[in-house]
Write a protein that holds these residues in place. Structure first.
Motif, PDB file in Angstrom:
ATOM      1  N   UNK A 208      86.677  65.415  35.018  1.00  0.00           N
ATOM      2  CA  UNK A 208      86.043  64.091  35.012  1.00  0.00           C
ATOM      3  C   UNK A 208      85.529  63.742  36.405  1.00  0.00           C
ATOM      4  N   UNK A 209      86.319  64.065  37.435  1.00  0.00           N
ATOM      5  CA  UNK A 209      85.899  63.795  38.806  1.00  0.00           C
ATOM      6  C   UNK A 209      84.680  64.631  39.173  1.00  0.00           C
ATOM      7  N   UNK A 210      84.651  65.888  38.721  1.00  0.00           N
ATOM      8  CA  UNK A 210      83.511  66.764  39.007  1.00  0.00           C
ATOM      9  C   UNK A 210      82.234  66.206  38.377  1.00  0.00           C
ATOM     10  N   UNK A 211      82.350  65.683  37.179  1.00  0.00           N
ATOM     11  CA  UNK A 211      81.177  65.105  36.528  1.00  0.00           C
ATOM     12  C   UNK A 211      80.675  63.887  37.293  1.00  0.00           C
ATOM     13  N   UNK A 212      81.605  63.076  37.775  1.00  0.00           N
ATOM     14  CA  UNK A 212      81.190  61.908  38.558  1.00  0.00           C
ATOM     15  C   UNK A 212      80.510  62.341  39.858  1.00  0.00           C
ATOM     16  N   UNK A 213      81.117  63.294  40.544  1.00  0.00           N
ATOM     17  CA  UNK A 213      80.561  63.756  41.819  1.00  0.00           C
ATOM     18  C   UNK A 213      79.165  64.344  41.613  1.00  0.00           C
ATOM     19  N   UNK A 214      79.001  65.111  40.552  1.00  0.00           N
ATOM     20  CA  UNK A 214      77.697  65.737  40.300  1.00  0.00           C
ATOM     21  C   UNK A 214      76.622  64.714  39.968  1.00  0.00           C
ATOM     22  N   UNK A 215      77.040  63.507  39.582  1.00  0.00           N
ATOM     23  CA  UNK A 215      76.067  62.462  39.259  1.00  0.00           C
ATOM     24  C   UNK A 215      75.557  61.730  40.493  1.00  0.00           C
ATOM     25  N   UNK A 216      76.180  61.942  41.635  1.00  0.00           N
ATOM     26  CA  UNK A 216      75.745  61.280  42.857  1.00  0.00           C
ATOM     27  C   UNK A 216      74.368  61.804  43.255  1.00  0.00           C
ATOM     28  N   UNK A 217      73.492  60.953  43.761  1.00  0.00           N
ATOM     29  CA  UNK A 217      72.100  61.361  44.008  1.00  0.00           C
ATOM     30  C   UNK A 217      71.936  62.463  45.041  1.00  0.00           C
ATOM     31  N   UNK A 218      72.884  62.630  45.926  1.00  0.00           N
ATOM     32  CA  UNK A 218      72.765  63.646  46.976  1.00  0.00           C
ATOM     33  C   UNK A 218      73.513  64.940  46.651  1.00  0.00           C
ATOM     34  N   UNK A 219      74.039  65.065  45.434  1.00  0.00           N
ATOM     35  CA  UNK A 219      74.785  66.260  45.015  1.00  0.00           C
ATOM     36  C   UNK A 219      73.935  67.093  44.066  1.00  0.00           C
ATOM     37  N   UNK A 220      73.921  68.395  44.324  1.00  0.00           N
ATOM     38  CA  UNK A 220      73.292  69.335  43.398  1.00  0.00           C
ATOM     39  C   UNK A 220      74.373  69.823  42.440  1.00  0.00           C
ATOM     40  N   UNK A 221      74.416  69.228  41.262  1.00  0.00           N
ATOM     41  CA  UNK A 221      75.467  69.550  40.304  1.00  0.00           C
ATOM     42  C   UNK A 221      75.453  70.980  39.823  1.00  0.00           C
ATOM     43  N   UNK A 222      74.368  71.700  40.044  1.00  0.00           N
ATOM     44  CA  UNK A 222      74.292  73.108  39.640  1.00  0.00           C
ATOM     45  C   UNK A 222      74.917  74.025  40.678  1.00  0.00           C
ATOM     46  N   UNK A 223      75.291  73.454  41.816  1.00  0.00           N
ATOM     47  CA  UNK A 223      75.904  74.260  42.884  1.00  0.00           C
ATOM     48  C   UNK A 223      77.252  73.644  43.266  1.00  0.00           C
TER      49      UNK A 223
END
Length: 736
Positions: free
Chosen positions: A582-597
């Motif tokens: 759940x935390x990873x999903x939230x972090x990946x939603x941040x505008x400066x995070x590349x959720x694919x990496x």
């Protein structure tokens, strides 16, 4: 010899260029490794005051000189040097070259000093011990028979020292310069007297299992019979770090007793030794439910009685027994029952005074302090509130109690004094982490304080918090790492909980950029990683390399009461994984995070949780690094595992669902596992069994092993190599 043919000049030129690129790459990686070494152990450690010991009245204290040749005496009030109590160049009878540590006798007449430490496991060690008489300058070894001893313990009058050598207890009498064998049948991997077996050392933090009665007439001790405990062995190689050349051609073997979940523990019994008659008596505890004896203690001011703490195998029932070692009569005076497990602080932090004892309990939902009489009656609840007391330092003559708690939030540690009317005074800032070290009479104390931007500061105080002196401020550390990115604390709200977390952003952070992220965690029961304290480590260096670092304390971690902690009971790895995902999903939603990496990392329990998280069907990770991971709780020791999981027979479904082995088909990211081959804690077999399951299911991972290294993977550049290899791995898969 290489012969160059001119017609192949172009091929040769290309070959040279390729070789130069390889060399440049190696050199670049070496520079990176050197950079990392400045951020990891041992170059990242802060300074603390040298070995420090108060004199019995607290009015002066002793410290070891920087060259380890002198024991210096300081006036506590004025913080000035008074005297040199010991100079290794001026001792009589015996000469040594340096001092690695010392202990003052309770009566203040002698010093027990040691050198030539050799570690047994991660915490325990033996050494060469000597007793130094202050009045005569005479230095003598405490044993003529044994060159090395373990866990020496002064009697209260300073005239005797109990110690362990080759698994037996001996008493050295300083007046006569003689030693007497208390036990004789101690034997490696069979019988241990007076010091803990592996399990007690690792899981109960036991250093010594001996205690003198206050009248100096009786020595009480625990016997560990590990004859029926299963053995574990691992190979020893010649190696380069502390090489052992006899193992270069044919590896050696280290064999020790290690009880795994559901198997037999050491059988523990308590005995008393009468100094005058030399008679030994068995103290029968008269309770078939006793599995562990995590502590024995004397009572301050009482003539001879001691306290024996016991736990059942499930570790949800704690008892204190008031024991007369002369008659061997024991009387239960305190019982605490928990819905899940009893935290170690409940018995390790208890203090036993002449008229009462102070103990902590979490039966209210938060861990608090309680005052009891020796008849078992509750006299007073000392602290209360929606926070946890994590350490109890003691009380002074005015009935002021001193303790450490999370009263200003789980990420902080505050040192507080509470008087007999219940008035509280905080002795450290509300924000940040502090701990304290008190003199025997509680009239002087040192507070160690830090926060994310302030390295540890050690200050000496008197009485009602009058500052005397700053002992160490670590300004040089602050200067060294002033450009390193620092932690920012955030809360992550999931469907099930509000989770504490920190984030470290890259140097020259630009919110319009997209950054790769590495999540890291430990997340073991009662533990905490998200704390407002000074920490410089690999994370800060990685942030300087362009990564966003995130750490989240999921459910099960400490400092937030029993409901938050106990949710993981009998089901390790389940709720922790849900929270990390759940935390990873939230972090990946941040505008400066590349959720694919997105990467994931953990060590020990964190290594276990890393593998559990990447095995979840919704895992968003592209690469993960697990260091020294547990892969199935059946492989880990009894005391730790059963505290949270019970035995495999009692909780078969829990062990099945918590095993990484059953989830290998879900792993779809790049995985690197690193372990020490001589890890006595989380055995390498965890990794080997897991890899076997991967192979059987058509999966694979990368591995990197550290020959002869234990669970900490320290020494000979190994810690730097852990994080160099990990950075290279994440660079390979997260920066493409």
């Amino acid at each position: 010899m290489v012969r160059i043919v001119m017609k192949n000049y172009k091929k040769y030129t290309l070959l040279v260029m390729l070789l130069m690129c390889v060399i440049m790459s190696i050199n670049a990686k070496q520079v990176s490794a050197n950079d990392i070494s400045e951020y990891v152990y041992p170059k990242n450690i802060t300074k603390s005051p040298n070995k420090f010991s108060y004199m019995p009245d607290g009015k002066s204290y002793l410290s070891l000189s920087d060259d380890r040749k002198l024991v210096l005496k300081y006036d506590t009030e004025k913080a000035i040097l008074l005297d040199t109590l010991l100079n290794v160049d001026k001792t009589r009878e015996t000469k040594i070259d340096k001092i690695e540590g010392f202990t003052m006798s309770p009566d203040g007449s002698k010093l027990l000093i040691y050198n030539d430490i050799q570690f047994i496991y991660r915490r325990s060690f033996d050494a060469s011990y000597y007793v130094y008489e202050l009045r005569s300058n005479i230095l003598r070894p405490i044993s003529k028979k044994f060159e090395r001893q373990r866990a020496p313990l002064f009697s209260n009058d300073g005239r005797m020292i109990a110690f362990v050598a080759e698994n037996n207890i001996y008493v050295y009498k300083t007046d006569y310069n003689s030693e007497i064998a208390v036990t004789t049948d101690g034997c490696r991997n069979k019988i241990i007297y007076g010091v803990p077996d592996w399990t007690y050392e690792e899981e109960f933090m036991v250093h010594s299992s001996m205690v003198w009665s206050s009248d100096n007439l009786t020595l009480c001790y625990v016997k560990y019979d590990e004859s029926n405990v299963n053995s574990y062995s691992f190979p020893l190689y010649g190696g380069v770090c502390k090489p052992n050349h006899k193992y270069e051609l044919y590896p050696g073997e280290y064999v020790y007793k290690y009880p795994k979940a559901g198997t037999q523990n050491s059988k523990v019994t308590v005995y008393s030794y009468d100094v005058e008659t030399r008679k030994i008596k068995h103290i029968k505890l008269n309770d078939s439910d006793v599995e562990y004896i995590p502590r024995i203690a004397s009572i301050n001011g009482d003539s001879h009685k001691i306290i024996i703490a016991t736990l059942n195998r499930q570790q949800n029932k704690l008892r204190f027994l008031l024991t007369d070692p002369k008659t061997t009569i024991t009387t239960p005076i305190y019982v605490d029952n928990a819905k899940a497990w009893i935290n170690e602080i409940c018995y390790n932090n208890a203090k036993f005074y002449s008229d009462c004892f102070i103990v902590s309990s979490a039966h209210s939902g938060f861990n608090h302090l309680y005052k009891y009489s020796y008849t078992g009656g509750l006299l007073e609840q000392i602290t209360s509130g929606d926070y946890d007391v994590l350490d109890y330092y003691g009380k002074d003559d005015n009935e002021n109690h001193y303790y450490q708690s999370t009263k200003s939030g789980a990420i902080n540690r505050v040192v507080t004094r509470i008087d007999k009317k219940g008035k509280e005074v905080d002795l450290s800032p509300a924000q940040g982490c502090a701990s304290a070290f008190f003199s025997p009479l509680m009239n002087y104390y040192v507070i160690n304080y830090s926060n994310v931007s302030t390295p540890p500061v050690y200050k000496l105080y008197k009485g009602s918090h009058k500052e005397i002196k700053t002992l160490e401020d670590n300004i040089h550390i602050a200067k060294k790492y002033e450009l390193a990115p620092k932690r920012e604390f955030i809360e992550i709200i999931t469907d099930d909980a509000v989770l504490n977390a920190y984030i470290i952003k890259p140097k020259d952070f630009n919110s319009s950029n997209k950054y790769p992220v590495i999540m890291t965690m430990y997340n073991g029961p009662s533990s905490q990683s998200v704390l407002n304290r000074w920490t410089i480590d690999w994370e800060n260096h990685y942030a300087m390399e362009g990564y966003v670092i995130v750490c989240v304390d999921g459910r099960g971690t400490g400092g937030r009461g029993q409901n938050f902690q106990n949710v993981v009971y009998k089901n390790l790895g389940y709720y922790e994984t849900l929270d990390q995902i759940a935390a990873a999903k939230y972090i990946s939603s941040l505008p400066y995070i590349d959720g694919a990496r997105m990467g994931l990392h953990g060590w020990s329990y964190g290594g276990y949780e890393t593998i559990m998280a990447i095995s979840h069907p919704d895992a968003p990770y592209k690469a993960a690094v697990a260091v020294a991971p547990v892969t199935d709780w059946r492989f880990y020791d009894t005391a730790y595992t059963e505290r949270y999981m019970l035995t495999p027979n009692e909780n078969e479904d829990g062990y099945e669902t918590s095993s990484t082995m059953n989830k290998v088909t879900n792993v779809n990211c790049h995985l690197l596992i690193m372990s020490g081959t001589a890890d006595d804690n989380v055995h390498l077999s965890n990794t080997m069994e897991y890899v076997s399951h991967l192979i059987a299911n058509g999966k694979h991972c990368d591995m990197f092993l550290f020959p002869n290294m234990n669970h900490s993977i320290n020494g000979c550049n190994s810690r730097t190599m852990v994080y160099t290899k990990m950075l290279d791995y994440f660079d390979t898969y997260l920066k493409q």
